[in-house]
Structures are given as C-alpha cells and as structure tokens.
Write an enzyme that holds these catalytic residues in place. Structure first.
Site, PDB file in Angstrom:
ATOM      1  N   LYS A   1      -0.256   4.493   4.778  1.00 21.66           N
ATOM      2  CA  LYS A   1      -1.250   3.866   5.552  1.00 21.66           C
ATOM      3  C   LYS A   1      -0.687   3.341   6.925  1.00 21.66           C
ATOM      4  CE  LYS A   1      -3.761  -0.445   4.748  1.00 21.66           C
ATOM      5  NZ  LYS A   1      -5.075   0.356   5.206  1.00 21.66           N
TER       6      LYS A   1
ATOM      7  N   HIS B   1       0.676  -1.307   0.279  1.00 15.62           N
ATOM      8  CA  HIS B   1      -0.075  -0.078   0.073  1.00 15.62           C
ATOM      9  C   HIS B   1       0.841   1.361  -0.018  1.00 15.62           C
ATOM     10  CE1 HIS B   1      -3.158  -2.719   0.928  1.00 15.62           C
ATOM     11  NE2 HIS B   1      -4.153  -1.927   0.823  1.00 15.62           N
TER      12      HIS B   1
END
Length: 257
Positions: free
Chosen positions: A151, A147
């Site tokens: 995050k 990600h």
C-alpha cells in the site's frame, strides 16, 4: 436492467476483485478494463492499455466506471468521464489538494462518487465512532490502521476519514493535533489524536479506534477478511450512481439509499 461498467486498474488487486464480483451478478456486466500494465484479459474481460480509455468510453458507452488506480491516473480518468457524461466511482486514495480539486471539478459535469472504503461495516463503524466521541468528551483517542505491504499511502484513506469523523463529532477536537507514532521522550499532549500505521504481508485492512479515560477503555474496530468486501461495495455504488445526476457523492449516500 443490467448496469454496464468499465474498470480502470483492471489488472490490480482491486480491479480483479471488481471484475470477479461483477461476474457473479446478473444485474452488472463489465464491458472492458484498462490498465497501465500489459494484460490480455481478466476474468474473461478484455483489458486494454490505459491510453485507450477515452476511445473505449466512446465505443462502449458504459453506464459507469469503477476506478482503483493511483491519484494522477484517477484524475485523468475522471476528466475523460466528465467529457462524456459517464459516472465515475473511485476508491483511489492519496490525492493531494490539486488532484482532489480536479475530481471535484469533474463532478460538476458528471456524477462522481469518491470513497476511501466501500465496506458496509466501515460505514457502521464511522457512525459508531461519531456517537462514541460525542458521548466521551475529553477521552484520549488513538487510531491504528494496518494494510498490506504494497500500500502506497499512509495513513490509509479510511484512517483519514476516521480522523475527520472524530473532529467533526467534537468541536473541541476540530483543530486537534495529530501525532504520527511516538519516539523518545514524548508525553501525550492534551487533545492530541495518536495515529499509527502498520504495513505487513497481505492484510486487507484493519482499523481500530481506542478511547480511554475515566478509568475505562473503549475499542472500536473493523477488519476486512477479503477484498471482495470492497469490490461488492464498489459495484453496488456503480449501479446506484448510474441513475444519478452530476454531483459529488459518497458511499454513505449508497447505504442511505
């Protein structure tokens, strides 16, 4: 009929995507947004201080609320929605046990749909993973997720859902140990599930499940090219949830109709 919604975390990446997605639909209207960061408007939708959320619920009476924030905020929004009987769709991840219990408690008074991923492709992936794990007993399994570099939770909520799916699909793996990365001399234990987390750039979300054994390798993967994929699913969930009674729901319920 038009479904009216409120959006929490409206100034965040996913909040903005939800508002933009809803603007392209004739059956959805965003009445308001709230955010912890001072913001005047997003996509023409007024964004208020998160502290005004309860008053906004009373004033506008939306058919549903879509939440992409942080665990502690999501719990507060859920309680406020429950007090007023407003359905809540939340894609917030990283809840601890107590926060998860608070969300579950809210679902006793209003519909709550919690999903770690709103991509329809992920639902297809989970069902494929379940079938593959059941058909390939004893194969080594590794889960890798990637990600963007901002995050907060690791592994991702989607990766945790994948792990749950793997364990549910094979009773011999129900208590399988999870090995998060490897370092030094660390031979693989029988039955363990390797979990690997990568954070880089602005990657929307990539998940891969590798199954290896019997001189063969199977790879199952999903990659989101744009956050609009998740936003579209969340808006679909809000429209669907607005017609439901109090209870706990998942995005798979939306897919199944």
């Amino acid at each position: 009929m038009t479904t009216t919604i409120g959006v929490t975390g409206a100034a965040g990446r996913m909040g903005e995507a939800v508002i933009e997605t809803a603007a392209d639909r004739e059956d959805v209207a965003v009445l308001f947004g709230v955010d912890a960061t001072e913001t005047d408007a997003v996509g023409g939708v007024p964004v208020h201080d998160a502290a005004e959320f309860e008053a906004l619920l009373s004033e506008h009476g939306p058919d549903a609320v879509v939440d992409f924030t942080v665990p502690e905020a999501a719990v507060e929004f859920a309680a406020a929605c429950a007090d007023r009987g407003v359905p809540l769709v939340t894609g917030t991840t990283g809840h601890d046990d107590l926060q998860f219990e608070a969300l579950a408690a809210a679902s006793e008074r209003t519909p709550v749909l919690k999903a770690t991923n709103f991509a329809r492709g992920i639902q297809a992936l989970l069902r494929t993973v379940e079938e593959a794990v059941g058909a390939l007993p004893g194969y080594d399994i590794e889960v890798t997720e990637t990600h963007h570099n901002q995050k907060r939770d690791a592994p991702s909520g989607t990766a945790n859902t994948i792990l749950e799916t793997i364990k549910d699909a094979d009773e011999d793996r129900a208590d399988a140990p999870e090995e998060y990365g490897r370092e030094g001399i660390q031979p693989r234990e029988d039955g363990e599930i390797g979990v690997h987390v990568r954070r880089a750039g602005d990657i929307r979300g990539e998940h891969e499940i590798l199954l290896a054994g019997n001189d063969e390798v199977v790879k199952l993967s999903h990659r989101a090219e744009d956050r609009a994929v998740f936003a579209a699913g969340a808006v679909d969930a809000a429209v669907w949830l607005a017609e439901r009674e109090a209870g706990w729901y998942d995005f798979a319920d939306v897919i199944d109709g």
